[in-house]
Design an enzyme around this catalytic site. Structure first.
Site, mmCIF file in Angstrom:
data_model
loop_
_atom_site.group_PDB
_atom_site.id
_atom_site.type_symbol
_atom_site.label_atom_id
_atom_site.label_comp_id
_atom_site.label_asym_id
_atom_site.label_seq_id
_atom_site.Cartn_x
_atom_site.Cartn_y
_atom_site.Cartn_z
ATOM 1 N N CYS A 125 0.707 -1.111 -0.044
ATOM 2 C CA CYS A 125 0.092 -0.076 0.054
ATOM 3 C C CYS A 125 0.805 1.502 0.059
ATOM 4 O O CYS A 125 0.417 2.227 -0.613
ATOM 5 C CB CYS A 125 -0.948 -0.063 1.203
ATOM 6 S SG CYS A 125 -2.315 -1.197 1.086
ATOM 7 N N CYS A 171 12.446 4.982 -6.068
ATOM 8 C CA CYS A 171 11.108 5.016 -6.293
ATOM 9 C C CYS A 171 10.387 5.973 -5.136
ATOM 10 O O CYS A 171 11.266 6.463 -4.562
ATOM 11 C CB CYS A 171 10.384 3.421 -6.274
ATOM 12 S SG CYS A 171 10.700 2.693 -4.637
#
Length: 367
Positions: free
Chosen positions: A186, A325
């Site tokens: 998530c 990222c």
């Protein structure tokens, strides 16, 4: 037991004092006091489950508050387990709470779960899910599983026999455990805060159904729920022979060794900027093209994970390769892919914590 507290459910047809007594005598372990665990804990405590264990090694962070409804601003930096227990005890002092403020791993899981009647898995990573599943199979513990991502959620019940005396487990559904960080959680994919509240509450309902023997629990079934469309459907799960079953504690420990070999170096933003000054360094942003913030293409080459396999198979000339990222999860998976391709011929790095952790270092590097 104060029956007045539970009067609204005791008077239900098919429930009664007998079901309430079963709840009072039950011992349930909730692993993960996060988005799924918080609502599940609230309703299990409110329903009168007699003993609940809470296992989580993490502390409360600001980004948790969007969905982890047991916590507030004053709790940031504090143990999730301890804060949750304080709130839950105020809700219902009749429930005994056992705190496990530690990381559940292969060395302690057997000892911890053996004292409970039923396990609820509200974790957010595959390593934990497979470990919890295998331990429950070994000890024959009923397991209620829940997961969320984006706008979708899943619930299932494992290790409970149906009317045909058939039981299944998580590996019957997903036999092969993904490589660490191969699939984003998530923190990478995002999740709408209300979704884990819905799925966690539904999972608590399955726990209550199992304990009280009412209704039709999701035994050998996976319920899939889509928040955007309010659609849901069930998948029947059948026993599979596509995996090696865990039969001893030694096998359990050997099947879940956590990252024995690290094929990359995790670095901070300052080290990344030092490396960026070298002509032999390539810095790669592995986020998808729609993600923000957008970084300057002169410094960061964008190669989304959805396209990364093709890139990894090409000939990369740089000696130093830095991957980043949003939160440092996908960059680890990309680093491992490059190590498989180049071995020790190149120095491979991953920005630990990703852009979210080092946001101040990127202000001058945005598009």
């Amino acid at each position: 037991m104060n029956t007045e507290r539970y009067q609204r459910q005791i008077i239900l047809g098919g429930f009664g004092i007998e079901s309430q007594q079963r709840l009072t005598e039950a011992k349930v372990l909730v692993i993960g006091a996060g988005g799924l665990g918080c609502p599940a804990l609230q309703y299990l405590v409110a329903a009168g489950v007699g003993c609940i264990g809470i296992a989580d090694h993490d502390v409360v962070e600001l980004s948790n508050l969007q969905r982890q409804v047991l916590f507030g601003m004053d709790d940031i930096g504090l143990s999730k387990v301890e804060v949750a227990a304080k709130r839950l005890q105020q809700m219902n002092p009749e429930t005994e709470l056992i705190l496990h403020p530690i990381l559940i791993n292969r060395t302690n899981i057997i000892e911890i779960i053996s004292g409970y009647d039923l396990i609820f898995d509200g974790t957010d990573n595959f390593e934990s899910r497979y470990l919890i599943n295998d331990a429950c199979v070994l000890l024959k513990k009923p397991l209620v599983f829940a997961a969320v991502s984006g706008f979708e959620g899943q619930i299932a019940i494992f290790n409970v026999a149906n009317e045909f005396v058939i039981s299944t487990n998580y590996r019957d559904l997903f036999p092969v455990q993904p490589v660490a960080n191969e699939i984003p959680n998530c923190a990478e994919n995002g999740v709408l805060g209300v979704l884990p509240g819905i799925i966690g509450t539904m999972a608590a309902g399955e726990v209550i159904k199992l304990l009280t023997k009412i209704g039709k629990p999701l035994i050998n079934k996976l319920l899939h729920y889509n928040l955007l469309s309010q659609e849901q459907y069930e998948i029947n799960i059948s026993p599979s022979d596509d995996y090696q079953k865990v039969t001893t504690e030694a096998e359990l420990m050997n099947n879940n060794i956590e990252n024995p070999i690290q094929s990359y170096i995790e670095i901070d933003a300052e080290r990344m900027m030092e490396l960026s000054k070298k002509d032999s360094t390539l810095i790669i942003d592995v986020r998808e093209r729609h993600e923000f913030p957008r970084l300057n293409a002169k410094t960061f080459q964008q190669v989304p994970m959805s396209e990364f396999d093709r890139f990894a198979s090409s000939n990369i000339e740089a000696d130093h390769i830095v991957l980043l990222c949003q939160h440092g999860i996908r960059s680890v998976a990309a680093a491992e892919k490059l190590h498989q391709r180049y071995g020790d011929k190149k120095r491979i790095y991953s920005l630990k914590g990703g852009i979210a952790k080092w946001r101040n270092h990127f202000f001058n590097l945005l598009v």
